[in-house]
Every structure is written in structure tokens, then in C-alpha cells.
Scaffold this active site. Structure first.
Site, PDB file in Angstrom:
ATOM      1  N   ARG A  82       0.840  -1.209   0.000  1.00 27.47           N
ATOM      2  CA  ARG A  82       0.000   0.000   0.000  1.00 27.47           C
ATOM      3  C   ARG A  82       0.873   1.255   0.000  1.00 27.47           C
ATOM      4  NH1 ARG A  82      -4.582   0.135   4.433  1.00 27.47           N
ATOM      5  NH2 ARG A  82      -2.850   0.717   5.769  1.00 27.47           N
ATOM      6  N   LYS A 184      -2.637   6.411   1.408  1.00 26.72           N
ATOM      7  CA  LYS A 184      -2.465   6.877   2.785  1.00 26.72           C
ATOM      8  C   LYS A 184      -1.506   8.069   2.771  1.00 26.72           C
ATOM      9  CE  LYS A 184      -2.467   4.557   7.237  1.00 26.72           C
ATOM     10  NZ  LYS A 184      -3.708   5.160   7.731  1.00 26.72           N
ATOM     11  N   GLU A 220     -16.267   6.041   4.251  1.00 24.72           N
ATOM     12  CA  GLU A 220     -15.558   5.542   5.434  1.00 24.72           C
ATOM     13  C   GLU A 220     -15.514   6.667   6.463  1.00 24.72           C
ATOM     14  OE1 GLU A 220     -11.376   4.697   4.918  1.00 24.72           O
ATOM     15  OE2 GLU A 220     -11.232   6.032   3.212  1.00 24.72           O
TER      16      GLU A 220
HETATM   17  N1  PLP Z   1      -9.348   4.136   6.384  1.00 22.97           N
HETATM   18  C1  PLP Z   1      -8.550   5.146   6.758  1.00 22.97           C
HETATM   19  C2  PLP Z   1      -8.858   6.510   6.256  1.00 22.97           C
HETATM   20  C3  PLP Z   1      -7.440   4.893   7.584  1.00 22.97           C
HETATM   21  O1  PLP Z   1      -6.641   5.874   7.974  1.00 22.97           O
HETATM   22  C4  PLP Z   1      -7.208   3.584   8.042  1.00 22.97           C
HETATM   23  C5  PLP Z   1      -6.060   3.285   8.885  1.00 22.97           C
HETATM   24  O2  PLP Z   1      -5.064   2.840   8.462  1.00 22.97           O
HETATM   25  C6  PLP Z   1      -8.084   2.561   7.628  1.00 22.97           C
HETATM   26  C7  PLP Z   1      -9.134   2.886   6.801  1.00 22.97           C
HETATM   27  C8  PLP Z   1      -7.868   1.164   8.062  1.00 22.97           C
HETATM   28  O3  PLP Z   1      -6.843   0.552   7.332  1.00 22.97           O
HETATM   29  P1  PLP Z   1      -6.003  -0.640   7.951  1.00 22.97           P
HETATM   30  O4  PLP Z   1      -6.983  -1.703   8.312  1.00 22.97           O
HETATM   31  O5  PLP Z   1      -5.115  -1.071   6.843  1.00 22.97           O
HETATM   32  O6  PLP Z   1      -5.297  -0.105   9.124  1.00 22.97           O
HETATM   33  C1  COI Z   2      -4.401   3.217  11.507  1.00 20.11           C
HETATM   34  O1  COI Z   2      -5.406   2.567  11.785  1.00 20.11           O
HETATM   35  O2  COI Z   2      -3.272   2.731  11.518  1.00 20.11           O
HETATM   36  C2  COI Z   2      -4.492   4.603  11.122  1.00 20.11           C
HETATM   37  O3  COI Z   2      -3.616   5.044  10.474  1.00 20.11           O
HETATM   38  C3  COI Z   2      -5.667   5.359  11.545  1.00 20.11           C
HETATM   39  C4  COI Z   2      -5.331   6.693  12.151  1.00 20.11           C
HETATM   40  C5  COI Z   2      -4.516   6.600  13.406  1.00 20.11           C
HETATM   41  C6  COI Z   2      -4.740   7.618  11.138  1.00 20.11           C
END
Ligand code: PLP
Ligand code: COI
Length: 341
Positions: A82, A184, A220
Site C-alpha cells: 500500500r 495513505k 468511510e
Molecule cells: N481508512 C482510513 C482513512 C485509515 O486511515 C485507516 C487506517 O489505516 C483505515 C481505513 C484502516 O486501514 P487498515 O486496516 O489497513 O489499518
Molecule cells: C491506523 O489505523 O493505523 C491509522 O492510520 C488510523 C489513524 C490513526 C490515522
């Protein structure tokens, strides 16, 4: 390694300086060999591209102590992939996947004194990130970059742990069609700050963003994807090209299907449907799965039948199974756990 004297059970989701961080610099078209360092400060030009034009991307992942005392991370290869996609979208050089995983392993290994013990309720949050460092004043990408990884022990992302959240439908947009919602990038979070402070001031825990083109579909929140459960027990999650492809959500869909035998649907979810769901939750590395009890749309309340005191039964099963895999209580699918030591 002897553990630091930390009140693990009372940690919130905050930054605590730990002993080591990993740093690698990109210059003249190549990454240097990288190293662990102890200096927690960053020194860059006042005109660095990251400071002027927000050229920065990051990842979020965790290290866990398993029931049998190993330290593991969860699917770090997906975070590496990612971050590659995030970097490409912002015209940044890719930090190679194998090196990304190695940097994470090295950083966690160097900080095992702050990896929370099994059963403490806390985990070690890992933050890999990269930013443009050299001076840039005309709008263009930097030529020099820094990749870093630091760690910080954390407790639950939402105060109150697994108490159901109240969220509101947000009037601001998070991501534009064909924009950067799927990566991200720090910029996505900068523009969510006004909305999250406003939500908190109005007494809400988070914002539910709708698709900015039609404002009819659920996207989201500022830091997590949505999961819904239908009244007949199906797991439904929004599909959109403008949300972050959550590793937790992708893992939960697998868990729902393969471990729990549930039907799953990844599809567009219209806001009009939300009132008919039985359960809702936010999923992400930081959020794990945080149940949603109430969604407020400009004064109109949608109260999920699962209520405001506990997680719904399907959400609870998903939570128990995912955390069971991460903590080594349940067998993980091939390749999901990277053992650090
Ligand atoms: N959506 C957003 C905007 C996020 O910042 C995060 C955090 O990382 C997620 C979703 C969840 O992603 P992940 O499950 O890969 O941590
Ligand atoms: C995460 O779940 O790792 C995120 O990045 C969410 C937030 C702390 C930005």
C-alpha cells in the site's frame, strides 16, 4: 529484554518516545543502506517539499505479543504494497517491499522493551512514513526523501474501548473522485482535521463520510472503513475507489467467510440502507473493530438494533476471531503473521 515500567492497561492511543527508530535516506536516485538511530527529531530544510506541499505518505500497523510469548506483526507485506501505491501517486520513490518489512522487523526488535505483554490490552503501534526533504518552491516533487519507522505502545483508539460509538454524517468531503482517497497520504488527514474537531465539539466520536460525487453512498470515517451486518447475518462493506483499502477490512472479509461461514458482500452501500442494518462497526489497525451504536444524520437518529452498551453478536465474533489470530490463539492463514522473535 526487560520491559519498561508502563501501565499497559491504561494506555490511550498516543505517542510515547521509544528508544530506536529506523531511518533511510534517498539521494541521487537511490536509498542508502538505512540504520537504527536513537535521535527522535527530524532536521530538514525550511523549504522541504513535505513542509510546503505535504509530500508525505505513511502506514500504520501493530506488533502483538502472542499467547505463547512470540512477537509478531500482521500482514506487513500488505502495508508495504500500500505504501508503494501511496508513494507512486505522490511522485515519490518506492521503498522496496522487502526493505520495508525488514525495517519494521528491525525497529520492533530494537524496541521489544515496549512491546506490550500478552493480555495487557495494549499493542505496539508501528508508523512507517516517508517525506520529501529537499527545498522545493515551484510546485514539483522533491529529489530527496527520508523513510522512517517509529513505534509507540498504544491502547484503544477510541476512549471507552469497545463501547459503541455515536457518529454523524459529515457535511465535509474526505476524498474526490479520481483524487487521493485510496492512498495513505498525510494530506487526506490534514483536510479531515477541521471536520473531526467539529464532530467532537458537537459530541460525536467520528464522521461518516459520504461519496463526494452524489452524497448518497457510505464511504468511510477519517481513520477506518465500515462494516455492516444485515438482519439475516450477512457482512456488508462499502466498495469504492475513493476509500483506503483497509488491511483489517480485507482480513475480516476472509475471516467472516472462511472462519465463520458468513456470507460477505463488498459493494456500494447507499446511506438509505443503513437504517436496515442490524450492526455497524469501524475497522482498521488503530480501531480494530469499534462498534457503532448510533448514526446521526442532521438530527435524525439511526439507532442500530445492537444498542449502545455492547458489540453486536456478529461484530463480536469477527472481533474475537481476528484478535485471536493476531494474538496466536487461533491458527492464522498462511503468511498472515510475521514472527519477529
Ligand atoms: N481508512 C482510513 C482513512 C485509515 O486511515 C485507516 C487506517 O489505516 C483505515 C481505513 C484502516 O486501514 P487498515 O486496516 O489497513 O489499518
Ligand atoms: C491506523 O489505523 O493505523 C491509522 O492510520 C488510523 C489513524 C490513526 C490515522
Amino acid at each position: 529484554m526487560e520491559k519498561k515500567d508502563i501501565d499497559w492497561g491504561n494506555l490511550g492511543f498516543g505517542y510515547m518516545k521509544t528508544d530506536y527508530r529506523y531511518v533511510s535516506n534517498f539521494k541521487n536516485g537511490a536509498w542508502d543502506e538505512g540504520a537504527l538511530i536513537t535521535d527522535a527529531t527530524v532536521s530538514i530544510s525550511e523549504c522541504a517539499c513535505v513542509l510546503q506541499y505535504a509530500q508525505t505518505v505513511f502506514e500504520g500497523m501493530k506488533a502483538y505479543t502472542t499467547e505463547d510469548g512470540r512477537i509478531v506483526t500482521f500482514r506487513p507485506d500488505l502495508n508495504a504494497e500500500r505504501m508503494e501505491n501511496s508513494a507512486r501517486r505522490l511522485q515519490m520513490p518506492v521503498f522496496p517491499k522487502e526493505r520495508f518489512v525488514d525495517a519494521v522487523v528491525q525497529t520492533v526488535k530494537a524496541n521489544t522493551n515496549v512491546v506490550p505483554p500478552y493480555g495487557s490490552g495494549a499493542t505496539l503501534y508501528i508508523r512507517p512514513y516517508m517525506f520529501g526533504t529537499n527545498p522545493v518552491i515551484g510546485v514539483k516533487p522533491a529529489d530527496e526523501y527520508q523513510f522512517r519507522v517509529f513505534t509507540t505502545p498504544v491502547g484503544p483508539y477510541f476512549k471507552g474501548g469497545v463501547k459503541p460509538l455515536t457518529i454523524r454524517v459529515c457535511d465535509y468531503d474526505r476524498a474526490a473522485p479520481r483524487g487521493t482517497g485510496h492512498i495513505k497520504a498525510g494530506l487526506n488527514y490534514a483536510m479531515s482535521l477541521y471536520a473531526i474537531v467539529d464532530a467532537h465539539n458537537q459530541g460525536f466520536d467520528e464522521n461518516m463520510y459520504l461519496d463526494s460525487a452524489t452524497r448518497t453512498k457510505v464511504e468511510e470515517t477519517g481513520g477506518a472503513n465500515f462494516l455492516f451486518v444485515t438482519k439475516d447475518g450477512k457482512v456488508v462493506t462499502p466498495k469504492s475507489s475513493t476509500i483506503l483499502p483497509s488491511i483489517t477490512r480485507r482480513s475480516l472479509l476472509h475471516v467472516a467467510k472462511e472462519y465463520l461461514g458468513l456470507e460477505v458482500e463488498e459493494r456500494e452501500v447507499f446511506f438509505d440502507e443503513v437504517k436496515d442494518f442490524a450492526e455497524a462497526g469501524l475497522c482498521g489497525t488503530a480501531a480494530v473493530i469499534s462498534p457503532v451504536g448510533k448514526i446521526v444524520d442532521h438530527g435524525k437518529e439511526i439507532c442500530l438494533p445492537s444498542g449502545m452498551t455492547q458489540m453486536g453478536p456478529v461484530t463480536q465474533k469477527l472481533y474475537d476471531t481476528l484478535t485471536g489470530i493476531q494474538m496466536g490463539r487461533l491458527e492464522a492463514p498462511e503468511g498472515w503473521l510475521k514472527v519477529i522473535e
